[in-house]
Design a protein around this motif. Structure first.
Motif, PDB file in Angstrom:
ATOM      1  N   UNK A 295      45.564 -65.421  51.570  1.00 33.07           N
ATOM      2  CA  UNK A 295      44.981 -65.904  52.927  1.00 33.07           C
ATOM      3  C   UNK A 295      45.808 -66.532  53.484  1.00 33.07           C
ATOM      4  N   UNK A 296      46.511 -67.296  52.979  1.00 33.96           N
ATOM      5  CA  UNK A 296      47.778 -67.821  54.031  1.00 33.96           C
ATOM      6  C   UNK A 296      48.675 -66.767  54.660  1.00 33.96           C
ATOM      7  N   UNK A 297      48.745 -65.567  53.833  1.00 33.84           N
ATOM      8  CA  UNK A 297      49.589 -64.810  54.540  1.00 33.84           C
ATOM      9  C   UNK A 297      48.770 -64.032  55.800  1.00 33.84           C
ATOM     10  N   UNK A 298      47.445 -63.983  55.741  1.00 35.60           N
ATOM     11  CA  UNK A 298      46.851 -63.419  56.668  1.00 35.60           C
ATOM     12  C   UNK A 298      46.791 -64.300  58.017  1.00 35.60           C
ATOM     13  N   UNK A 299      46.634 -65.647  57.611  1.00 35.74           N
ATOM     14  CA  UNK A 299      46.708 -66.755  58.748  1.00 35.74           C
ATOM     15  C   UNK A 299      48.204 -66.710  59.393  1.00 35.74           C
ATOM     16  N   UNK A 300      49.079 -66.513  58.728  1.00 36.12           N
ATOM     17  CA  UNK A 300      50.389 -66.421  59.158  1.00 36.12           C
ATOM     18  C   UNK A 300      50.495 -65.266  60.075  1.00 36.12           C
TER      19      UNK A 300
END
Length: 394
Positions: A295-300
């Motif tokens: 999820x953090x990778x998607x946000x970045x």
């Protein structure tokens, strides 16, 4: 040499000469300068001030030891020792420049280089009289003072210190004076001696003033450097406070700071302002099934895409969770068109191929009226339109 001091209370009173020892006068001046530098060191605590001080101490001692004695050999040896002290004083002024930049490294080899000179200037006069150390001594004094002057001038050019320029020029003048002494058959006498003494005393005084000025300039330079570092640290801290650590976009705190200023600017120049609300499709499902790291990778990736494709005049904020907000300098119709272009460009961007299936952007737009009072109501409106877009696209 005798300096005449005239004290005349009435025309009928005849002035009487008062003898002033020139050696005592020069020694007093150099001692006072050394004392002032010691006080300055107590306030400033910089090593180069100490090296200056010891140089002036040696110049004072060189003046004191040249006392005529009943023994010609002893007088000659004391003269040679005084020449040695002046040479070392010039070297200490050179070391002072090195101490300004960094802590100077004094090695044993430096002392070994001075040892033959020290032996010659202390022992040779006993057998060869002052002739052995007169011209060579003044030549070496001139050389060391010239080296110190050039070193100070180079420091002045590097750090833009006017005081260092003053010290450098005056040390060069002192070198020229000593070089002139080296060409004479003996020490000057009469009026020539008086002029030479006056020139030396003036050079000493102005050099001391230059050192004082250089010290205060150094303190000012350090304060300016500290202020710049503090300003940089404050700017970095502010960036941390108003920037989202995960995505690199601005956060809601910065939105609250900038929105009032932006509204005033847009009203003043009659520029329309719109809010674009952006949400990431399927983000909650990705977090629940693939984990928060994905999820953090998607946000970045989404944040990087928005920052790359939004104009510099616009702002990108992480509003919370998987929601982003964009301030655009345009009307609602233009904002809607650009938001649609963002949706399509994101779907076709290369990073999307590496993201979980179904990741996309839903958008909602609203224009900020010039007389709007509650900006959060407009944000809520853009949020509702974003959900309508999400439902429509499903």
């Amino acid at each position: 040499m005798t300096v005449l001091v005239a004290l005349q209370d009435a025309p009928s009173i005849v002035s009487s000469p008062t003898a002033i020892n020139p050696r005592l006068l020069a020694s007093t001046e150099t001692t006072v300068i050394a004392g002032l530098l010691l006080l300055l060191y107590a306030y400033r605590r910089r090593q180069y001030i100490l090296w200056w001080m010891w140089g002036w101490v040696l110049l004072s001692a060189a003046t004191v030891v040249t006392i005529p004695t009943f023994s010609p050999q002893l007088s000659a040896m004391l003269f040679g020792f005084a020449q040695l002290l002046r040479i070392v004083a010039g070297l200490l002024f050179v070391v002072a420049v090195d101490a300004y930049r960094q802590r100077p490294t004094i090695k044993r080899g430096h002392g070994l280089l001075l040892l033959p000179i020290a032996i010659w200037f202390t022992l040779a006069p006993a057998g060869l009289d002052t002739f052995a150390v007169f011209a060579p001594g003044y030549v070496l004094i001139a050389a060391t003072m010239a080296a110190a002057g050039i070193a100070h001038l180079m420091l002045a050019r590097q750090r833009r210190l006017f005081g260092a320029s003053v010290v450098g020029v005056l040390l060069l003048a002192l070198a020229i004076l000593n070089a002139w002494f080296a060409t004479l058959p003996g020490l000057p006498t009469g009026d020539t001696a008086s002029v030479a003494l006056l020139i030396r005393l003036v050079i000493y005084l102005l050099t001391a003033l230059g050192m004082q000025l250089m010290t205060f300039e150094d303190m000012t330079y350090e304060l300016q450097h500290t202020n710049r570092r503090l300003a940089t640290a404050q700017d970095d801290l502010r960036q941390m406070v108003v920037t989202d650590a995960l995505t690199g976009t601005r956060n809601r705190r910065f939105f609250n700071e900038v929105i009032g200023r932006e509204r005033q600017r847009h009203r003043r120049y009659s520029i329309p302002l719109s809010i674009v609300f952006i949400d990431i499709d399927r983000f909650k499902a990705i977090n629940d099934t693939l984990g928060h790291d994905v999820g953090d990778q998607v946000l970045r990736e989404v944040a990087a895409f928005l920052l790359k494709n939004i104009r510099e005049a616009d702002y990108v904020f992480r509003w919370g969770g998987d929601e982003f907000l964009v301030l655009m300098s345009c009307g609602e119709e233009e904002a809607q068109r650009r938001a649609l272009a963002l949706q399509q460009a994101f779907d076709k961007s290369p990073p999307v191929a590496d993201l979980p299936t179904g990741v996309a952007l839903s958008v909602g737009c609203v224009e900020v009226p010039a007389n709007a009072e509650d900006i959060m109501e407009l944000v809520q409106t853009a949020d509702e339109r974003m959900y309508n877009d999400k439902k429509r696209r499903r």
